[in-house]
Design an enzyme around this catalytic site. Structure first.
Site, short mmCIF file in Angstrom:
data_model
loop_
_atom_site.label_atom_id
_atom_site.label_comp_id
_atom_site.label_asym_id
_atom_site.label_seq_id
_atom_site.Cartn_x
_atom_site.Cartn_y
_atom_site.Cartn_z
N THR A 147 -9.03 -1.75 -2.02
CA THR A 147 -8.28 -0.51 -2.34
C THR A 147 -6.56 -0.71 -2.17
OG1 THR A 147 -8.48 0.14 -0.05
CG2 THR A 147 -10.15 1.06 -1.71
N ARG A 177 -3.97 -3.73 -3.55
CA ARG A 177 -3.54 -4.02 -4.69
C ARG A 177 -4.14 -5.23 -5.39
NH1 ARG A 177 -1.10 -0.03 -5.15
NH2 ARG A 177 0.84 0.54 -5.63
N GLU A 224 -4.89 -4.17 -15.10
CA GLU A 224 -5.34 -2.76 -15.22
C GLU A 224 -4.67 -2.28 -16.57
OE1 GLU A 224 -5.65 -2.08 -10.48
OE2 GLU A 224 -4.17 -0.96 -11.74
N HIS A 253 -8.72 2.30 -10.15
CA HIS A 253 -7.10 2.62 -9.28
C HIS A 253 -7.18 4.18 -9.17
CE1 HIS A 253 -3.20 0.58 -8.47
NE2 HIS A 253 -3.56 1.61 -7.54
N ALA A 268 -7.93 5.75 -5.97
CA ALA A 268 -8.28 5.99 -4.40
C ALA A 268 -7.36 7.17 -3.96
CB ALA A 268 -7.79 4.82 -3.78
#
Length: 343
Positions: A236, A238, A267, A286, A288
């Site tokens: 969680t 990078r 991404e 992405h 979180a």
């Protein structure tokens, strides 16, 4: 005419009212630049601050163009979208939001840990596909969670918050972080160890390293080979901290049992990425840090950090704090900045 010019990226017309709550009294204005690097360079020439939003990246060329530049501010924990080294060379502080959405990211990390351990996505699919009878036998092959070992790579604020959540589940916990005092880990019920020992002992490895140059591809092929064949990997932090092809190989060839990933090297994830088709992988986009307070909290924090520096004071958070001692900014608060982007 505004007293302070703050340049940011965007299509134009973005509502910056939350940032302006702290800035309005200073006579500041936020100017959106929809163009590329070249347009940013022109706009920054007479700017007092840059409000970085991730894309496009704030490069050395952009920072060096700001002859009046006093600060670069980010509304995120990670600072990989800004050339911090270039800012540091010029004595320009770079601020981030290291403590605004720690709880959300810790919740998400804990969710991935539990979901991948109990093979939740596969279990859900079995029910929907009419394979009810297969669900229980599948879980008979895995041990219960209590007593398993959870290892943290990097032990900043998020990892500490995860450790707090994990403790009631009966985990044994380890952490590797050469930048954090061992006593900090001990206070959280976590044993400090070296990276190799953590990988060899952990049943679940949770990655929290920042997207810095030093942490780039911190997890390589040799590291995945050190992990147990039954172990799981959760990230969680990078995507750049992991050599993704090596991780994919580890999952395909059974060096590790599964993964829960909120971040990837590229991404959004490409349609041809092998991770998409793996039953032993849970993917989230992405997200979180996302919650209903995310935008409000970070935008207000950016405005507050910009206002502090533009009014001649130290920011609350600074990822290159060495520049502050050499600046003319006034230190007004006892806040510890620890090590910045990893927190």
């Amino acid at each position: 005419m505004a007293k302070f010019k703050i340049v940011t990226t965007g299509p134009g017309g973005t509502d910056h009212s939350l940032e302006m709550e702290a800035l309005a009294g200073l006579g500041a204005e936020i100017v959106e630049i929809p163009g590329d690097d070249g347009e940013l360079v022109k706009a920054v020439a007479d700017a007092d601050a840059i409000y970085a939003k991730g894309r496009p990246r704030i490069t050395a060329k952009v920072i060096e163009a700001g002859k009046k530049l006093k600060v670069v501010s980010l509304g995120s924990v990670g600072v990989d979208s800004v050339d911090v080294h270039a800012a540091t060379k010029l004595g320009i502080p770079v601020t981030n939001c290291p403590d605004t959405f720690i709880e959300e990211v810790a919740d998400h990390a804990m969710t991935l840990i539990l979901a991948i351990w109990r093979r939740l996505v596969v279990q859900d699919r079995m029910v929907r596909n009419g394979e009810w009878a297969k669900a229980r036998p599948m879980l008979y092959q895995f041990p219960r969670l209590m007593g398993q070992t959870l290892g943290f790579i990097s032990f900043g604020h998020v990892a500490r918050a995860v450790a707090k959540r994990a403790a009631p589940f009966g985990f044994q916990m380890l952490a590797y972080d050469p930048f954090i005092e061992e006593l900090v880990m001990s206070d959280h019920g976590v044993q400090p160890v070296g990276l190799d020992e953590l990988l060899e002992r952990s049943d679940i490895v949770s990655m929290h390293a920042p997207g810095t140059k030093d942490a780039h591809h911190l997890m390589k092929e040799q590291h995945f080979r050190k992990m147990k064949k039954t172990s799981l990997f959760v990230n969680t932090g990078r995507g750049s901290t992991v050599d993704e092809p090596a991780m994919i190989k580890a999952l395909q060839e059974g060096w590790i049992a599964g993964a829960g990933l909120d971040v990837l090297e590229t991404e959004p994830v490409g349609h041809n990425n092998p991770l998409i088709g793996m039953d032993n992988v849970i993917l989230t986009a992405h997200v979180a840090s996302a919650s209903d307070r995310f935008d409000k909290a970070r935008k207000r924090r950016v405005g507050a950090e910009l206002a502090l520096v533009l009014s001649g004071k130290w920011p609350r958070a600074c990822v290159n704090p060495a520049v502050l001692e050499k600046s003319r900014l006034e230190r007004w608060q006892p806040f510890s900045m620890e090590r910045g982007p990893g927190n």
